[in-house]
Design an enzyme around this catalytic site. Sequence first.
Site, PDB file in Angstrom:
ATOM      1  CB  CYS A  73      -0.901  -0.048   1.241  1.00 44.45           C
ATOM      2  SG  CYS A  73      -1.797   1.471   1.589  1.00 44.45           S
ATOM      3  CB  CYS A  76       0.445   1.626   4.146  1.00 39.01           C
ATOM      4  SG  CYS A  76      -1.283   1.125   4.162  1.00 39.01           S
TER       5      CYS A  76
END
Length: 145
Positions: A73, A76
């Site tokens: 991600c 993230c």
Amino acid sequence: MRVSSPSINLSCPQCARSNRIPLERLTDGPRCGACGAGLPPIDQPLEVDAEAFEAIVDSARTPVLVDFWASWCGPCRAAAPHVAQTARAAAGRALVLKVDTEAEPELAARFGVQGIPNFVVLKSSRVVRQQAGLVDSRTMLSWLA
């Protein structure tokens, strides 16, 4: 720092001895078993599995910020420096945990995580705040105040 056992090792700033601290005692103000000096608070995010998560959250006397994330991600990865900065700034006043949603899907499901990054603040094992999406350290610290 990755945590997958029932304890964590902290070095004493006075005598440099390593001290094994049970996860459920992390927020109790642990002291060195050799010289009695206070051990420094955790100042970095702890990457935890479900067992370590439960031990820490069930016994924490401080707020706990949980970052639900995954290695693939992009947002993230962008949030990671902010999460680390929050852990440093809140050391001794809060703990910061990271839960990999790929490794711990049941834990993510328990908190209704559908988008990542997803941040949860727990106090006394209860959710007091939850938000998906990228935020900065200043915002995270405001949640812990």
